[in-house]
Design a protein around this motif. Sequence first.
Motif, PDB file in Angstrom:
ATOM      1  N   THR A 176       0.845  -1.188   0.000  1.00 63.45           N
ATOM      2  CA  THR A 176       0.000   0.000   0.000  1.00 63.45           C
ATOM      3  C   THR A 176       0.881   1.239   0.000  1.00 63.45           C
ATOM      4  OG1 THR A 176      -1.706  -1.160   1.266  1.00 63.45           O
ATOM      5  CG2 THR A 176      -1.839   1.241   1.198  1.00 63.45           C
ATOM      6  N   THR A 180       3.325  -1.116   4.098  1.00 62.66           N
ATOM      7  CA  THR A 180       2.614   0.148   3.906  1.00 62.66           C
ATOM      8  C   THR A 180       3.588   1.305   4.049  1.00 62.66           C
ATOM      9  OG1 THR A 180       0.540  -0.745   4.783  1.00 62.66           O
ATOM     10  CG2 THR A 180       0.783   1.639   4.786  1.00 62.66           C
ATOM     11  N   HIS A 192      -4.791   7.128   8.428  1.00 57.27           N
ATOM     12  CA  HIS A 192      -4.625   5.839   7.758  1.00 57.27           C
ATOM     13  C   HIS A 192      -4.764   4.734   8.792  1.00 57.27           C
ATOM     14  CE1 HIS A 192      -2.800   3.366   4.416  1.00 57.27           C
ATOM     15  NE2 HIS A 192      -2.689   2.538   5.445  1.00 57.27           N
ATOM     16  N   GLU A 228      -5.473   0.440   9.506  1.00 57.55           N
ATOM     17  CA  GLU A 228      -5.522  -0.928   9.009  1.00 57.55           C
ATOM     18  C   GLU A 228      -5.960  -1.848  10.140  1.00 57.55           C
ATOM     19  OE1 GLU A 228      -2.045  -2.153   6.755  1.00 57.55           O
ATOM     20  OE2 GLU A 228      -1.520  -0.053   6.418  1.00 57.55           O
ATOM     21  N   GLY A 250       5.347  -1.152   8.316  1.00 59.37           N
ATOM     22  CA  GLY A 250       4.799   0.152   7.976  1.00 59.37           C
ATOM     23  C   GLY A 250       5.829   1.256   8.096  1.00 59.37           C
ATOM     24  N   TYR A 253      -1.259   7.099  11.819  1.00 56.96           N
ATOM     25  CA  TYR A 253      -1.267   5.727  11.311  1.00 56.96           C
ATOM     26  C   TYR A 253      -1.694   4.788  12.430  1.00 56.96           C
ATOM     27  CZ  TYR A 253       0.685   1.466   9.113  1.00 56.96           C
ATOM     28  OH  TYR A 253       0.860   0.209   8.562  1.00 56.96           O
TER      29      TYR A 253
END
Length: 377
Positions: free
Chosen positions: A176, A202, A212, A214, A229, A240
């Motif tokens: 991503t 990511t 963001h 997840e 990440g 995040y």
Amino acid sequence: MRSDEFSNEHVPSITKEALEELTYQKYGDSPTIKSYTKWKLFEENSPLRLPTEAKAGEVRIKANVLLSGSGTKFDLPKGVELSEGTLGLSQPEESRILGFHFYVLKRAYRLRITEDLVEPLVIVSHLSEKVFISHHINIEAENVKVPIIIYDMTEEGVKSFVIELKARKAELELLTVGKHKSLSHYLLRASLGGGTRVKAFTIISGGKMSHHREDYSLEGKGSELVLRGMPIGIGSAVDYLTNVLQYGERTVGETRVHGFAYQNGWTVHRGVAKVFEGARGSSSEVSSHVITMDKGSLGVSVPMLEVDTGDIEAASHSSSVSQFDEDALFYLRARGLTRKEALSLFVHGIGEALSDHLEKLRSKARSSVRGLTEGLL
């Protein structure tokens, strides 16, 4: 295939009256639920104030699924079936930002992967006008091996992008890439059934405000997630969030994040790993480290590990917020590099290390890291 071949009858809806009752998030004393996203910016640029239609912009990425503005184009490979609707993993009543997402959303698309894919399935979400746009993609994968690349790009306005993923007995490699200038909301919500293995990387270049998130639910026996990440806030802000919930026996959850804040940037990582009582024989790790590369930048690292079973294979968490090693910078500059070149080399090196766990997407991951770090530092 054109998007106008589908209707919106399978998309959850919400009224304006119901939307007004929602909050962006629940507040509490725990730092994991403290507000680090500047929700006021989303409120000032909500779909109640901005237009909700936009022309497709110029995208120089060859995509199998291209969502740009209000336009949609598909060029799907053999083994990927297209239909409409959601998988039901996210609902408008969860929060005000998801309320906005579904309030605006016209269509949601479902991709069912029925065969192994050699080349990555490329999905692009893009916006280049000052509007509020929602994009929504659902992916189903069973008994397949699939590499997937997701590009999430917001140049102007506000874009909400939600991906719902259900996988069973599948091997997925997921890259991503988030690259933003304005406001962005991203949610990946994944349900991993028995025998599923996911390797995810990511990298996020924050915009004016990038939220963001997840969420991975390891539901089946033996399901595995390895997540790497790299959130980067350079004169920008990125919040995040990673949430890994382990329900199945002998599941593996491993999250490692390295973030960077530079030029008054704001980089936050909040990582939750929870092992439920039924997840006997499982292992879980959440590692969160943020480096502030100059004065005036903000770094926040908040990992949280919770284990409800006494039958655990391994469990660990770590956290740090530190300043950039000036001795390393001096060493590199003494060999002829400028400060900008030295910082770029440092971040690029971390990104290469984090992307090493990908296989089919390794070259793509590395080129994405180079493109973001060289273009920003």
